[in-house]
Design an enzyme around this catalytic site. Structure first.
Site, PDB file in Angstrom:
ATOM      1  N   HIS A  39       5.589  23.867   1.901  1.00  0.00           N
ATOM      2  CA  HIS A  39       4.449  23.395   2.693  1.00  0.00           C
ATOM      3  C   HIS A  39       3.425  22.688   1.818  1.00  0.00           C
ATOM      4  O   HIS A  39       2.846  23.284   0.911  1.00  0.00           O
ATOM      5  CB  HIS A  39       3.803  24.610   3.368  1.00  0.00           C
ATOM      6  CG  HIS A  39       2.694  24.299   4.305  1.00  0.00           C
ATOM      7  ND1 HIS A  39       1.471  24.915   4.217  1.00  0.00           N
ATOM      8  CD2 HIS A  39       2.631  23.452   5.363  1.00  0.00           C
ATOM      9  CE1 HIS A  39       0.697  24.477   5.196  1.00  0.00           C
ATOM     10  NE2 HIS A  39       1.378  23.589   5.904  1.00  0.00           N
ATOM     11  N   ASP A  68       1.352  15.648   4.601  1.00  0.00           N
ATOM     12  CA  ASP A  68       0.477  15.178   5.671  1.00  0.00           C
ATOM     13  C   ASP A  68      -0.016  13.778   5.331  1.00  0.00           C
ATOM     14  O   ASP A  68      -0.365  13.500   4.180  1.00  0.00           O
ATOM     15  CB  ASP A  68      -0.735  16.104   5.810  1.00  0.00           C
ATOM     16  CG  ASP A  68      -0.339  17.559   5.990  1.00  0.00           C
ATOM     17  OD1 ASP A  68       0.065  17.920   7.107  1.00  0.00           O
ATOM     18  OD2 ASP A  68      -0.440  18.332   5.017  1.00  0.00           O
ATOM     19  N   HIS A  81      -4.171  16.704   3.720  1.00  0.00           N
ATOM     20  CA  HIS A  81      -4.117  17.494   4.940  1.00  0.00           C
ATOM     21  C   HIS A  81      -5.327  17.280   5.840  1.00  0.00           C
ATOM     22  O   HIS A  81      -5.204  17.055   7.040  1.00  0.00           O
ATOM     23  CB  HIS A  81      -3.994  18.979   4.615  1.00  0.00           C
ATOM     24  CG  HIS A  81      -3.993  19.850   5.837  1.00  0.00           C
ATOM     25  ND1 HIS A  81      -5.153  20.375   6.373  1.00  0.00           N
ATOM     26  CD2 HIS A  81      -2.986  20.263   6.645  1.00  0.00           C
ATOM     27  CE1 HIS A  81      -4.858  21.081   7.452  1.00  0.00           C
ATOM     28  NE2 HIS A  81      -3.549  21.025   7.646  1.00  0.00           N
ATOM     29  N   GLU A 149       4.363  14.859   8.143  1.00  0.00           N
ATOM     30  CA  GLU A 149       3.502  15.041   9.310  1.00  0.00           C
ATOM     31  C   GLU A 149       2.493  13.905   9.425  1.00  0.00           C
ATOM     32  O   GLU A 149       1.727  13.644   8.489  1.00  0.00           O
ATOM     33  CB  GLU A 149       2.748  16.369   9.247  1.00  0.00           C
ATOM     34  CG  GLU A 149       1.848  16.566  10.462  1.00  0.00           C
ATOM     35  CD  GLU A 149       1.063  17.858  10.456  1.00  0.00           C
ATOM     36  OE1 GLU A 149       0.107  17.974  11.251  1.00  0.00           O
ATOM     37  OE2 GLU A 149       1.398  18.755   9.654  1.00  0.00           O
TER      38      GLU A 149
END
Length: 296
Positions: A39, A68, A81, A149
């Site tokens: 992550h 991200d 992020h 993402e």
């Protein structure tokens, strides 16, 4: 079941799904255990979403990393992020008069000046916010795979097309990458749908836990349903698996953010396909996997 099947079949299908075995085919080289996905890179051990976090994941032998993507004032895609630079950089010191320090209010050159590592520890002082190009090159260097993402797409109209353009320019939309090394996900169903419409070959994921009754609609444009682990159950995972996604395979489930062994074993027992974690070594050990090279 194909997503275009009539809605009246949904209730019956879910009943079958609750009784179905959790295991099913996956588009990866591991069929026994869930994929372990680092992550924001190995973010428990290096500053999140930096190249150092990618390197650490590779050092740990982790094949998949997650990141991200946001967009700068001048249209550069960067890996971060938050929609603000405040938490993970020294932006308050460098640009004290520009609160609230939103990514969209800074140029790429301005962001390149920021220290994105010191907040995590002195060993990482001077780490930078990577551009998407820099990030995917590092992932490719390690022969890793990417769960990307698209963050806050409502702030960045057109970011889906721009993200795909960068991926194409960097060679990430060729057959080898698309077949097993790339997933694009978002909390926005509209954003995921847009990615699917622009590049149908790209595997996609929706972040969230839609109602089972809504899964036929999601299965039109997404290959994965990726919920928070606290929202999962064996029945829900089995129900997701009962639907066929746009590439003709059962919908998959990757859950987040699991950082301890007990939770890792719990969600693995539900039959999830992937576990997104800040501590990929902890999760891998809990699943009984051996450390190996990141490439594959």
């Amino acid at each position: 079941m194909h997503a275009r099947a009539v809605a009246v079949m949904t209730t019956a299908l879910v009943g079958v799904a609750l009784l179905a075995p959790a295991s099913h085919a996956r588009t990866d080289d591991s069929a026994e255990q869930p994929l372990v996905i680092a992550h924001r890179g190995a973010s428990a051990y290096a500053p999140e979403n930096t190249l150092a976090a990618v390197d650490k994941a590779a050092e740990l032998g982790i094949r998949w990393v997650e990141n991200d993507v946001q967009r700068t004032k001048d249209g550069e895609l960067v890996v971060l992020h938050d929609d603000s630079l405040r938490r993970t950089t020294d932006v308050e010191e460098v640009y004290p008069d520009r609160a609230p320090w939103k990514v969209k209010d800074f140029t790429a050159a301005e962001i390149a000046r920021l220290d994105a590592g010191s907040w995590f520890g002195s060993a990482y002082a001077g780490a930078r916010v990577p551009t998407l190009e820099q990030y995917v090159r590092r992932v490719d260097h390690h022969h890793q795979k990417l769960l990307l993402e698209i963050k806050n797409p409502q702030l960045y109209p057109g970011i889906e097309r721009e993200t795909l353009k960068v991926l194409a320019n960097e060679g990430w939309l060729d057959r080898r990458h698309v077949a097993g090394r790339l997933v694009v996900q978002s909390f926005s169903a509209d954003s995921v749908r847009t990615v699917h419409e622009l590049k149908p070959a790209v595997k996609t994921g929706f972040l969230g836990t839609p109602a089972v009754s809504d899964l036929p609609a999601y299965a039109e444009f997404t290959d994965q349903i990726n919920p928070s682990y606290g929202t999962l159950s064996l029945g829900y995972v089995s129900s997701v698996h009962a639907f066929t996604g746009p590439h003709g395979r059962p919908l998959e489930v990757s859950t987040w953010t699991v950082n301890d062994a007990d939770t890792a074993r719990l969600v693995a027992g539900y039959g999830v396909d992937g576990i997104i974690t800040n501590k990929p070594d902890v999760v891998r050990k809990a699943l009984g996997e051996e450390e190996g090279p990141a490439g594959g």
